[in-house]
Every structure is written in structure tokens, then in C-alpha cells.
Design an enzyme around this catalytic site. Structure first.
Site, short mmCIF file in Angstrom:
data_model
loop_
_atom_site.label_atom_id
_atom_site.label_comp_id
_atom_site.label_asym_id
_atom_site.label_seq_id
_atom_site.Cartn_x
_atom_site.Cartn_y
_atom_site.Cartn_z
CG HIS A 241 15.52 -5.42 66.08
ND1 HIS A 241 16.95 -5.56 67.36
CD2 HIS A 241 16.17 -4.16 66.58
CE1 HIS A 241 17.10 -4.90 67.64
NE2 HIS A 241 17.28 -3.70 67.15
CE1 TYR A 245 17.19 0.52 69.46
CE2 TYR A 245 16.19 -0.98 67.78
CZ TYR A 245 17.75 -0.99 68.13
OH TYR A 245 18.46 -1.06 68.08
CG HIS A 392 23.61 -7.21 73.62
ND1 HIS A 392 24.04 -5.42 73.02
CD2 HIS A 392 22.26 -7.29 72.51
CE1 HIS A 392 22.99 -4.74 72.56
NE2 HIS A 392 22.19 -5.89 71.69
CG PHE A 393 19.51 -9.81 76.78
CD1 PHE A 393 18.61 -9.81 77.88
CD2 PHE A 393 19.47 -10.89 76.06
CE1 PHE A 393 19.01 -11.28 78.26
CE2 PHE A 393 19.47 -12.69 76.03
CZ PHE A 393 18.99 -12.14 77.31
CG HIS A 394 21.02 -9.69 81.94
ND1 HIS A 394 21.09 -10.38 80.75
CD2 HIS A 394 20.41 -9.10 82.67
CE1 HIS A 394 19.97 -11.69 81.87
NE2 HIS A 394 19.66 -10.92 82.48
NE ARG A 455 19.75 -16.07 74.74
CZ ARG A 455 19.02 -15.15 73.95
NH1 ARG A 455 18.96 -14.98 72.54
NH2 ARG A 455 17.78 -14.54 74.17
NE ARG A 456 16.29 -17.78 75.07
CZ ARG A 456 15.37 -17.44 74.51
NH1 ARG A 456 15.43 -17.82 73.20
NH2 ARG A 456 15.24 -16.86 74.25
FE1 HAS Z 1 20.32 -5.94 70.85
C1 HAS Z 1 20.45 -9.21 70.37
C2 HAS Z 1 22.47 -5.12 68.28
C3 HAS Z 1 20.52 -2.06 70.91
C4 HAS Z 1 18.28 -5.83 73.43
N1 HAS Z 1 19.20 -6.94 71.58
C5 HAS Z 1 19.34 -8.26 71.52
C6 HAS Z 1 18.45 -9.19 72.51
C7 HAS Z 1 17.87 -8.21 73.73
C8 HAS Z 1 18.78 -7.15 72.93
C9 HAS Z 1 16.95 -8.69 74.20
O1 HAS Z 1 22.55 -6.93 65.62
C10 HAS Z 1 18.61 -10.82 72.61
C11 HAS Z 1 17.04 -10.93 71.85
C12 HAS Z 1 17.70 -13.15 72.06
O2 HAS Z 1 16.64 -13.24 72.67
O3 HAS Z 1 17.56 -13.37 70.77
N2 HAS Z 1 20.73 -3.98 69.96
C13 HAS Z 1 21.38 -3.91 68.51
C14 HAS Z 1 22.42 -3.13 68.43
C15 HAS Z 1 21.79 -2.64 69.12
C16 HAS Z 1 21.38 -3.24 70.16
C17 HAS Z 1 23.45 -2.75 66.59
N3 HAS Z 1 19.30 -4.11 72.54
C18 HAS Z 1 20.02 -3.13 71.72
C19 HAS Z 1 19.02 -2.22 73.22
C20 HAS Z 1 18.11 -3.06 74.02
C21 HAS Z 1 18.40 -4.79 73.58
C22 HAS Z 1 18.75 -0.63 73.84
C23 HAS Z 1 16.98 -3.11 74.93
C24 HAS Z 1 16.40 -2.37 75.12
N4 HAS Z 1 21.16 -6.80 69.59
C25 HAS Z 1 21.62 -6.79 67.99
C26 HAS Z 1 21.91 -7.89 67.73
C27 HAS Z 1 21.35 -9.10 68.20
C28 HAS Z 1 20.78 -8.42 69.83
C29 HAS Z 1 22.91 -8.01 66.45
C30 HAS Z 1 21.23 -10.42 68.40
C31 HAS Z 1 22.42 -11.13 68.99
C32 HAS Z 1 22.31 -12.79 68.21
O4 HAS Z 1 23.25 -13.19 68.00
O5 HAS Z 1 21.43 -13.61 69.30
C33 HAS Z 1 21.62 -0.21 68.95
O6 HAS Z 1 21.05 0.06 69.06
C34 HAS Z 1 22.67 -0.38 70.34
C35 HAS Z 1 22.43 1.56 69.92
C36 HAS Z 1 24.03 2.02 71.44
C37 HAS Z 1 24.35 2.87 71.42
C38 HAS Z 1 25.18 3.44 73.03
C39 HAS Z 1 24.57 4.73 73.07
C40 HAS Z 1 24.74 4.98 74.23
C41 HAS Z 1 24.21 6.01 75.64
C42 HAS Z 1 24.45 6.41 76.88
C43 HAS Z 1 24.96 7.89 76.48
C44 HAS Z 1 25.89 8.11 77.66
C45 HAS Z 1 25.89 9.00 78.73
C46 HAS Z 1 27.71 8.92 79.09
C47 HAS Z 1 25.89 10.80 77.41
C48 HAS Z 1 25.50 3.77 70.13
C49 HAS Z 1 23.26 6.72 74.39
C50 HAS Z 1 26.89 9.61 80.79
C51 HAS Z 1 27.97 10.38 81.32
C52 HAS Z 1 27.21 10.65 82.81
C53 HAS Z 1 28.83 10.60 83.52
C54 HAS Z 1 26.25 9.48 83.42
#
Ligand code: HAS
Length: 568
Positions: A241, A245, A392-394, A455-456
Site C-alpha cells: 500500500h 503513495y 480504480h488503479f488505472h 479481475r486477473r
Molecule cells: Fe488504491 C487498491 C484504497 C489511492 C493504487 N489501489 C489499489 C490497487 C492499486 C491502487 C494499484 O481500501 C490494486 C492493488 C492490487 O493489485 O491488488 N486507494 C485507496 C484509497 C486511496 C487510494 C482510500 N490507490 C490510491 C493511489 C494509487 C492507488 C493514489 C496509486 C497511485 N486502493 C484502496 C483499496 C484497495 C486499493 C481499499 C483494495 C481494493 C481491493 O479490494 O483489492 C486514497 O488515497 C484516495 C484519496 C484521493 C482523493 C482524491 C484527491 C483528488 C485530487 C485531485 C485534485 C483536483 C483538482 C481539480 C484540484 C480523495 C488531489 C483540478 C481542476 C482542474 C480544472 C484541472
């Protein structure tokens, strides 16, 4: 709590008169070497994405017998390892050196150590790639036992990790030298973020190092007969995990410190940025059990506690939305925006460096929401192991992270090469195609997952039954794969063009951090590293030790024969 004078003189330089540029002239080759390996790995990994999308879609059912990678799990392993582990790690190390050297305006403490780190990582990559290409490591990027790979795969990955340790030690040594010479000044935000990332990465990678050295490598060498599957999964996710980050923080470095500079505005709040990086460093590791919600070998109490902290780790990203939106509003107002929301349109939407980063932010809104849904235990039980997780992860690593890295590349490459970006229009088109392609891909994979697509699994490839509910979404994901394929080709056209065909010279502007308000308060506690080390160790003992102890066979060790989780 002692306050620290803002380090304005060290971070306000616009980079044009960069005093130490001559002393770090070697960065062209050194950082260029990291980027070269990253892009070489990506060139194979990225093509295997559309290949799989076409292969899974009922409208195509593409079945080409490639010389390698025809076996589904071999292709999927290469796709995951090359893109998510190799491209990212080399790019992160290279770009971190670049930012540290230019922000601190000093070369790395030891160039020799940094080259040793590079070669360790490269030899490791070649060993792992050999195992994958020869079909001896089709174990996916999570390489869980009881699947077993050739020993070169595990040793190769171990060398990559050891290489990063050497590199990060060099970065910390450079920082401590700078700190001695700049008492009372705060370190530039970009460097602070990189230090937080490396401290977190070092701690997290200890988990996978133990798994590889004491379980997987001995098993693949035939030194032990069995290993404990549950313990291996726990050690992997101790690392797995925070790994996400480790990918995300360099993108945040770009959003927080490079992008304001590129837009010509100040970051809304530097101090809030420091809080974000500190929180990511502390909360990234003690939450990994959210990948093990459906595993029987982990207690409900641990699942509950890790779920709670998973919601906490989303908080720094929520703060990031606020800080970035306020910064972008400044940029929009500077460009003439007057209404409530028209600052969004008054941005340089034709600049590939900016559009790539904006694309990453837009995708991260979807990646973030789906992540928070994954973190909910009840929803996760339905979503786990479906293509929802792929969606999600893409949108996170394939979206926010990848697009931002490409934005960084479009900024750094001209500086390193000394030539302007080739075919800017193609680079801009590349970014829009990736954004559109990934929105469709993430959405269609997510929807297919809700309809039960697993998946997979080599859906369609082995003639498996695909329900009518899933088929249209898989077809749509193949269409997205087509857009992403064109985008990938354009990326390499721009990179190769910049390296060999661009004629116009580019300015060598250093990406020094743009600070927040000049008088912004920065408590000295941010850089009290001893305290944070204690906090990291303490929180992980509390959150992970019970999980590990409940799974490990304390009498016979990790590889215990007869342990309920033991397997080969
Ligand atoms: Fe995740 C599974 C929960 C973030 C990557 N995640 C994965 C896997 C990957 C991955 C690769 O709780 C699959 C792993 C595998 O192979 O089995 N993930 C989260 C949560 C967050 C999160 C709570 N994940 C990420 C990030 C990743 C990533 C970052 C890669 C870089 N994830 C999970 C969970 C699983 C999971 C479970 C397990 C699922 C399962 O069952 O297998 C949080 O950190 C997300 C917080 C993000 C936000 C969004 C903030 C938005 C921003 C954009 C700002 C936009 C603005 C607008 C200012 C709250 C900062 C711009 C405006 C314009 C006009 C341009």
C-alpha cells in the site's frame, strides 16, 4: 515549538542564474540514464495494455501468437512489473535527484553512490526481465506465493530495492549537509516531500525485502520446501500500500511545486503542503490490511483498525484538492477570470506540461472516490477481485501518476537535452487522448466489475463465458485501449523527436519551489526526523505486529510445514 525562518533566499530563485549548474553538468547523463531505462521499460509495458484490452473484448477476441507474452499471465506480469514497478521506480529516483539538486542548489553528496544505486537497480531489472521474458516468472506484480518464479526474478527485485536504498541514503546525506549550512531555514517544500517519500519507502520496503529474502528466494532456490502464504501476503501489503503513495508523492511534488512555477503563481499554502506530506509519510503504511479484507487469516479487529486509518490517509489528498484549487484559482484570475468558476477555463489548456498534470488531477478525482469506496469493508467484499479495482488503479497510477510524470518529462527533457519540446501539438494531443482514453477505460472496467467481471482472469481468451451484462463494457474498454495506444505512440514520437530532431534551444530553468505566502508560519517540528522515525516505528508496531504474530508460526518459522497457511 520553535518557529523556523522561511528560507526565501534559497527557494525563490527563478533558476535562470542557477549557480551550480556547471557542477551538476553530469545530471544530463545521470538523470537521463534513469529516464532512459524508465521509458525503455514503459515502451514494452504500455503496449501490453491495449493488447490485453483487445484480447478480453468480445468484439475483438484478439488472439495473436506473439513471440513472447502470448500466455495471458506472462503478459499481465510484464505489464504490471514494467509499468508499475520499473517505470515508476526509475522515474521517481531520477526526478527526485533532479529536484533535490536543483532545489538545494548543490550536487548530490556522492555521485559514485548514486551511480552504484543506478547500476544495482538496472542489473536487478535485467534479472527480473530475463525471468519474465523466458516465461519463468508469470506471477503478476504482486508475486504472491504459492505461485513461484525463477530465483532471478526475486533477486532482481531485491537488487532494485537495495539500489533505491543506496540512492535515498545519498539524498538524505545531501540534505543533512545542506541543513548544517542553513540553520533556521526550512527546506524547500519539494525536497521536504521527497524526504518524506523516501523515509516512508525505506520503512515499507523492509517488509517486501524480508518476504523475498527469507521466503520467496529460498523457496525458488529449493532451500526450503514450503512457505506460509498468509505471512507472505501480510509482508507484501505492509509494502504494497505505501508503494502507491511512493508513486503518488512525486506527482504531488509536481502539482505543489513545479506547476505553480509553470503557471506563474504562488502556491496557496506551503505549510498545508508540509502537513500533507507528513501525513502521507505516517499514515501510508499502517493501513495495508485493506487489501486483505477478504483474507480469513487476519482478525476482524485489525481489519477495522486499518479501515479507520485508510479513511485518515485520504485526508491529505482532500487537503490537496483545496490547496490546488485555490492555487489554480489564482492562476485563472491572473489570466482574467472574474466569475465564480471560470478560473477553470482560464488556464493554459494548450500547454502539454500543464494539460498532462490537469489530466492527472481530473482522473484522480475518480481514482480517489473509487479508492474511498474500496476502503469501506462492506463495499470491498463486493468489489474485491473484480475489474472495478482495475478501474480504480488505472485512474490513480495509470491516470494521476502517469499523466503527471509525463508532464514532468515534457518539462525536464528539454532542460536536460537543451532542445525545445518536439511537436508541442502532438504532446498536447497525447495528453488529451490519454485523459479521454483513461476516463473511458476506468469507467468501463469499473462498470464491468459491478456486473461481476473478474479481475486477473483470461476472460474470452480461453473461451470462457462472458455475460451479456459485461460484454459491452469490455468492448468499450477495448475502444479506450485504442485511444491509449495512439497516445502511447505519440508520447514516443515526442520523446524521440526532442532527443534527435528538435532544433531550437531551450532555456535551462530550474524547477525551484515556489513558496506560499512570504510570512507563512512553518513550525520547526516538521523537520524533527527523530520524532517522526519514532512515530513511524511505533504506529506500525501497534498496527502490524498483531497481524503478523497471529499469522506466523512462531515455533517453526515462516516456512513451517503443517502450518495451516503453509503451501508451495
Ligand atoms: Fe488504491 C487498491 C484504497 C489511492 C493504487 N489501489 C489499489 C490497487 C492499486 C491502487 C494499484 O481500501 C490494486 C492493488 C492490487 O493489485 O491488488 N486507494 C485507496 C484509497 C486511496 C487510494 C482510500 N490507490 C490510491 C493511489 C494509487 C492507488 C493514489 C496509486 C497511485 N486502493 C484502496 C483499496 C484497495 C486499493 C481499499 C483494495 C481494493 C481491493 O479490494 O483489492 C486514497 O488515497 C484516495 C484519496 C484521493 C482523493 C482524491 C484527491 C483528488 C485530487 C485531485 C485534485 C483536483 C483538482 C481539480 C484540484 C480523495 C488531489 C483540478 C481542476 C482542474 C480544472 C484541472
Amino acid at each position: 515549538m520553535q518557529s523556523v525562518k522561511p528560507a526565501l533566499q534559497s527557494t525563490e530563485n527563478d533558476g535562470r542564474a542557477f549557480p551550480l549548474l556547471s557542477t551538476i553538468a553530469s545530471e544530463k547523463w545521470f538523470i537521463g540514464a534513469h529516464i532512459f531505462v524508465a521509458l525503455a521499460a514503459l515502451s514494452i509495458g504500455i503496449l501490453l495494455g491495449p493488447y490485453q484490452a483487445f484480447r478480453r473484448a468480445p468484439a475483438f477476441l484478439l488472439q495473436i501468437d506473439l513471440p513472447v507474452f502470448s500466455y495471458y499471465y506472462q503478459a499481465l506480469t510484464a505489464h504490471g512489473v514494467l509499468n508499475a514497478l520499473v517505470f515508476t521506480t526509475f522515474f521517481i529516483m531520477g526526478s527526485s535527484y533532479f529536484v533535490v539538486q536543483r532545489s538545494l542548489q548543490r550536487p548530490l553528496k556522492s555521485m559514485q553512490a548514486a551511480w552504484v544505486a543506478f547500476w544495482l537497480m538496472t542489473v536487478g531489472l535485467l534479472m527480473a526481465a530475463f525471468a519474465i521474458i523466458t516465461g519463468q516468472a508469470s506471477v503478476l506484480y504482486t508475486f504472491y506465493p504459492p505461485m513461484q518464479a525463477e530465483w532471478t526474478f526475486y533477486l532482481g527485485l531485491a537488487l532494485v530495492i537495495v539500489g533505491t536504498w543506496v540512492g535515498l541514503a545519498d539524498v538524505f546525506a545531501t540534505y543533512f549537509d545542506w541543513r548544517k549550512e542553513h540553520p533556521g531555514q526550512k527546506v524547500p517544500l519539494a525536497v521536504y516531500a521527497i524526504l518524506c517519500n523516501f523515509a516512508m519507502w525505506f520503512t515499507a520496503s523492509l517488509g517486501v525485502a524480508i518476504e523475498v529474502l527469507f521466503m520467496l528466494l529460498p523457496m525458488s532456490l529449493g532451500l526450503i520446501d514450503t512457505t506460509d502464504v498468509q505471512v507472505a501476503r501480510i509482508l507484501f501489503w505492509f509494502f504494497g500500500h505505501p508503494l502507491v503513495y511512493f508513486w503518488l508523492i512525486p506527482a504531488y511534488v509536481s502539482w505543489y511545486t513545479m506547476m505553480p512555477k509553470q503557471l506563474g503563481v504562488r502556491l496557496f499554502s506551503d505549510t498545508m503542503g508540509r502537513v500533507v506530506f507528513l501525513m502521507l509519510m505516517i499514515f501510508s503504511i499502517p493501513i495495508g490490511v485493506h487489501h486483505l479484507y477478504v483474507d480469513p487469516g487476519v482478525s476482524e479487529a485489525a481489519k477495522f483498525m486499518h479501515a479507520l486509518l485508510t479513511f485518515v490517509v485520504a485526508a491529505p489528498s482532500l487537503l490537496t484538492i483545496f490547496n490546488l484549487a485555490a492555487t489554480l484559482e489564482r492562476s485563472g484570475r491572473k489570466r482574467g477570470a472574474t466569475g465564480l468558476l471560470d478560473w477553470m477555463w482560464k488556464q493554459p489548456w494548450g500547454n502539454p506540461v500543464i494539460v498532462s498534470q490537469f489530466g492527472g488531477m481530473i482522473l484522480f478525482i475518480f481514482g480517489g472516490i473509487t479508492g474511498i469506496m474500496n476502503a469501506s469493508f462492506n463495499l470491498n467484499v463486493a468489489l474485491h477481485n473484480t475489474t472495478w479495482v482495475v478501474g480504480h488503479f488505472h485512474t490513480t497510477v495509470g491516470g494521476a501518476v502517469f499523466m503527471t510524470y509525463i508532464g514532468m518529462l515534457y518539462w525536464m527533457l528539454p532542460m536536460l537535452r537543451g532542445r525545445k519540446l518536439f511537436w508541442r501539438w502532438a504532446a498536447t494531443l497525447q495528453a488529451y487522448l490519454w485523459l479521454g482514453g483513461m476516463l473511458i477505460f476506468g469507467g468501463s472496467m469499473g462498470r464491468a466489475g459491478l456486473e461481476g467481471a473478474i479481475r486477473r482472469t483470461d476472460l474470452a481468451g480461453q473461451g470462457a463465458y462472458i455475460s451479456d451484462a459485461v460484454a459491452p463494457w469490455l468492448n468499450m474498454s477495448a475502444f479506450a485501449g485504442f485511444l491509449l495506444l495512439i497516445s502511447a505512440v505519440l508520447l514516443y514520437v515526442v520523446v524521440i523527436g526532442t532527443l534527435f530532431f528538435s532544433k531550437e534551444e531551450s532555456e535551462n530553468v530550474a524547477p525551484l519551489a515556489t513558496e506560499g505566502p512570504k510570512d507563512e508560519y512553518a513550525p520547526g517540528i516538521f523537520e524533527k526526523w527523530n520524532l517522526w522515525v519514532v512515530v513511524i516505528i511505533g504506529s506500525n508496531i501497534v498496527m502490524w505486529l498483531p497481524v503478523l504474530l497471529s499469522a506466523v508460526d512462531l515455533v517453526n518459522g515462516f516456512w513451517a510445514v503443517g502450518n495451516p497457511g503453509a503451501a508451495r
